[in-house]
Design a protein around this motif. Structure first.
Motif, PDB file in Angstrom:
ATOM      1  N   ASP A  21       1.355   4.468  -3.088  1.00 19.84           N
ATOM      2  CA  ASP A  21       0.855   5.788  -2.563  1.00 19.84           C
ATOM      3  C   ASP A  21       2.085   6.262  -3.394  1.00 19.84           C
ATOM      4  O   ASP A  21       2.070   7.349  -4.205  1.00 19.84           O
ATOM      5  CB  ASP A  21       0.509   5.996  -1.742  1.00 19.84           C
ATOM      6  CG  ASP A  21      -0.262   5.122  -0.347  1.00 19.84           C
ATOM      7  OD1 ASP A  21      -1.708   5.535  -1.495  1.00 19.84           O
ATOM      8  OD2 ASP A  21      -0.997   4.843   0.098  1.00 19.84           O
ATOM      9  N   GLY A  80      -2.698   6.287   7.154  1.00 18.01           N
ATOM     10  CA  GLY A  80      -3.448   4.753   7.517  1.00 18.01           C
ATOM     11  C   GLY A  80      -1.561   4.493   7.042  1.00 18.01           C
ATOM     12  O   GLY A  80      -0.878   3.556   7.379  1.00 18.01           O
ATOM     13  N   VAL A  81      -0.519   5.421   6.386  1.00 10.77           N
ATOM     14  CA  VAL A  81       1.463   4.994   6.240  1.00 10.77           C
ATOM     15  C   VAL A  81       1.247   5.584   7.648  1.00 10.77           C
ATOM     16  O   VAL A  81       2.346   4.667   8.113  1.00 10.77           O
ATOM     17  CB  VAL A  81       1.530   5.611   5.699  1.00 10.77           C
ATOM     18  CG1 VAL A  81       3.822   5.799   5.273  1.00 10.77           C
ATOM     19  CG2 VAL A  81       1.337   6.121   4.098  1.00 10.77           C
ATOM     20  N   LEU A  90      -4.801   8.428   3.633  1.00 10.40           N
ATOM     21  CA  LEU A  90      -3.643   7.984   3.293  1.00 10.40           C
ATOM     22  C   LEU A  90      -2.811   7.744   3.955  1.00 10.40           C
ATOM     23  O   LEU A  90      -2.158   6.926   4.300  1.00 10.40           O
ATOM     24  CB  LEU A  90      -3.806   7.452   2.282  1.00 10.40           C
ATOM     25  CG  LEU A  90      -4.220   7.140   0.737  1.00 10.40           C
ATOM     26  CD1 LEU A  90      -4.324   7.750  -0.808  1.00 10.40           C
ATOM     27  CD2 LEU A  90      -5.493   6.247   1.076  1.00 10.40           C
ATOM     28  N   ALA A 109      -4.896  -1.606  -0.120  1.00 13.19           N
ATOM     29  CA  ALA A 109      -6.039  -1.878   1.667  1.00 13.19           C
ATOM     30  C   ALA A 109      -6.654  -2.443   1.687  1.00 13.19           C
ATOM     31  O   ALA A 109      -6.500  -2.873   2.794  1.00 13.19           O
ATOM     32  CB  ALA A 109      -6.878  -0.283   0.490  1.00 13.19           C
ATOM     33  N   PHE A 152      -6.574   3.961   4.885  1.00 10.19           N
ATOM     34  CA  PHE A 152      -6.501   3.745   3.395  1.00 10.19           C
ATOM     35  C   PHE A 152      -7.591   3.340   2.386  1.00 10.19           C
ATOM     36  O   PHE A 152      -7.657   4.199   1.903  1.00 10.19           O
ATOM     37  CB  PHE A 152      -5.784   2.015   3.248  1.00 10.19           C
ATOM     38  CG  PHE A 152      -3.900   2.388   3.601  1.00 10.19           C
ATOM     39  CD1 PHE A 152      -3.479   3.516   3.368  1.00 10.19           C
ATOM     40  CD2 PHE A 152      -3.249   1.249   4.330  1.00 10.19           C
ATOM     41  CE1 PHE A 152      -1.834   4.223   3.388  1.00 10.19           C
ATOM     42  CE2 PHE A 152      -2.208   1.349   4.272  1.00 10.19           C
ATOM     43  CZ  PHE A 152      -1.459   2.594   4.201  1.00 10.19           C
ATOM     44  N   MET A 176       0.755  -0.997   0.069  1.00  7.65           N
ATOM     45  CA  MET A 176      -0.128   0.204   0.256  1.00  7.65           C
ATOM     46  C   MET A 176       1.062   1.092  -0.007  1.00  7.65           C
ATOM     47  O   MET A 176       0.851   1.926  -0.793  1.00  7.65           O
ATOM     48  CB  MET A 176      -0.730  -0.062   1.455  1.00  7.65           C
ATOM     49  CG  MET A 176      -1.730   1.292   1.025  1.00  7.65           C
ATOM     50  SD  MET A 176      -3.258   0.560   0.307  1.00  7.65           S
ATOM     51  CE  MET A 176      -3.834   2.782  -0.258  1.00  7.65           C
TER      52      MET A 176
END
Length: 524
Positions: free
Chosen positions: A41, A147-148, A144, A213, A121, A37
């Motif tokens: 990105d 999420g990272v 996002l 994701a 994500f 993921m």
């Protein structure tokens, strides 16, 4: 898939028996989809920012510039703070999220933290794919980024803790391997969607991020949490049972007792972030922070974020630029596989030092070629020279992919003791995302001002970091995580000075004439 049993020796002669069990391999592969993921990105942003329909909708000023090259120099076509913010906002959000992720990793476990990352994500992907204006686009990127932050905090810890010592390096690099696969996947998707008529291809590029994701979210639902995490949260019986499953043997008592003892020590630490600043934890902290800064100043993320933009700047057409980005992405994946097989055989230092030489030479050669062939308002980069530049960039990317890419995450995740591991990983991720943000926000402006000199700037940093590795980075291959202090730090010519036990430290203080009431643990 189960391998034969093997033993790893502890400092005191203890042997931890472990097999390479299917549950270890499957758990690590599923967890490492967080890297997939993250990589997607990284790769997708550079591709969509080179697509004309995307630029026309969200960045009309940049679009006009690309259609009228006479207005600006070759190096300054894409110099726009808003365009850079689209890429960098993800990493600024990740920087903030990692502080919360440190808490959830410690209190809720590595598995649930990965599940939270997957949910962030998915929501971010939906907003990006459906974006109608720049604000909606940026909010999606911020989610996002959250999420990272959670994934980069939990996944490397999960991989280091669940893997047997002998193959810890290789399995941990699955995270970085998935990052490179994600970048390649994004480049391939961008190359295909750029050819879609109707101007909506960029939506498909951003929307397909939902695939990795979903993999991460499903993986987090099915993997087991690490024994270290379960024991740390007081679930001893469950932790022991999981340890038995993942090691594939009933002879897990020595390793279990060591984990329990490490957990006991960890619980005595009430303020893990403050404890990071203690003298005994300073070597791990310095090395972890330095590795993250150096990793970004190799220039790799700037090149990977903006590969299509960079190739367009050098005179490649839109399709050719995306195609060249696919080539570098493929080299990135294959070279990371080299690291998976070599990191636990050759060691960390050998890979880092060899790569330093390779990256330095390739960047200097690129700078020389561009300095001669590509000026502000003319492009004399022939087809042959263009191919040679791509080859040199691939040479550079391959060196990074088997060294600073995976090892920048591996080494910090395996060096911190349990009592500061979550806090240490949080600082590692935080520093990495901070400098990733800085590089993403600044690269196009730096390219405009430095021109071909941008490659000389990065090569100078590579020289500095190679000296750092040679003199200050100890070898950590095949060393159990809980034995790093005795077998690594206390054996290093410089860092052993920081590993003085508390009682010994008091004696040193007395010998140096300090007052008897002085508390050596207060020395920062």
């Amino acid at each position: 898939m189960a391998g034969g049993g093997f033993s790893t020796s502890g400092a005191g002669g203890t042997h931890f028996e472990a097999k390479i069990t299917p549950i270890v391999i499957i758990s690590c592969i599923m967890a490492a989809t967080g890297g997939l993921m993250f990589g997607y990105d990284v790769g997708v942003s550079g591709g969509v920012t080179s697509m004309e329909p995307f630029l026309h909708k969200f960045f009309p000023t940049v679009y006009k510039r690309t259609k009228d090259p006479g207005l600006n120099s070759n190096y300054c076509k894409y110099d726009n703070q808003g365009l850079q913010l689209f890429t960098s906002s993800l990493y600024l959000a990740g920087l903030t999220a990692t502080f919360f992720a440190s808490y959830t990793t410690r209190k809720l476990g590595r598995r649930l933290t990965m599940l939270i990352a997957g949910c962030f994500f998915i929501v971010g992907v939906v907003l990006n794919a459906a974006a109608q204006d720049l604000a909606m686009l940026i909010i999606g990127r911020i989610l996002l980024g959250c999420g990272v932050g959670f994934a980069n905090q939990a996944v490397p810890l999960f991989l280091s803790e669940i893997a047997p010592t002998r193959i810890r390096g290789g399995l941990n690099i699955l995270f970085q391997l998935n990052v490179t696969i994600g970048i390649l996947f994004a480049n391939l998707v961008n190359y295909g969607t750029d050819k879609i008529s109707g101007g909506w291809g960029w939506r498909l590029s951003l929307g397909l991020a939902g695939f990795p994701a979903a993999l991460l979210t499903l993986g987090a639902l099915f993997v087991v949490d690490t024994p270290n995490s379960l024991i740390e949260r007081g679930r001893l019986d469950e932790g022991k049972e999981v340890l038995r499953k993942i090691r594939g043997t009933d002879n897990i008592e020595p390793e279990f007792l060591e984990l329990v003892e490490a957990s006991r020590i960890a619980k005595e630490v009430k303020h893990p972030f403050r404890n990071l600043l203690q003298r005994k934890n300073r070597p791990q902290l310095i090395i972890s922070v330095a590795l993250q800064i150096f990793q970004q100043f190799t220039g790799i993320n700037a090149i990977m974020f903006y590969a299509p933009v960079l190739f367009s700047t050098l005179g490649f057409g839109s399709s050719a630029a995306l195609y060249s980005a696919v080539i570098t992405g493929a080299v990135n994946v294959l070279s990371t596989v080299v690291s998976v097989y070599s990191v636990d055989k050759l060691g960390r230092r050998v890979l880092l030092l060899e790569a330093g030489v390779q990256m330095l030479l390739s960047q200097v050669i690129i700078a020389i070629i561009l300095g001669i062939k590509v000026t502000d308002h003319s492009d004399d980069l022939s087809h042959g020279w263009g191919i040679f530049v791509v080859v040199m960039i691939c040479t550079y990317v391959s060196a990074f992919a088997w060294s600073w890419g995976p090892l920048g995450w591996l080494i910090p995740s395996e060096t911190f003791p349990l009592e500061t591991r979550s806090a240490g990983q949080s600082v590692t991720v935080c520093v990495n995302l901070l400098f990733t943000f800085i590089m993403a926000q600044a690269f196009l402006s730096m390219l405009c001002h430095f021109k071909y000199g941008i490659f000389l700037f990065f090569s100078a940093w590579i020289l500095v970091m190679s000296f750092f590795v040679f003199f200050l980075l100890p070898e950590t291959k095949n060393i159990p995580i809980e034995e790093m202090t005795d077998r690594v730090w206390k054996q290093h010519w410089l860092w052993k000075r920081f590993m003085v036990d508390e009682d010994e430290d008091v004696d040193v203080v007395k010998k140096n004439g300090y007052a008897n009431g002085y508390d050596p643990s207060s020395r920062l």
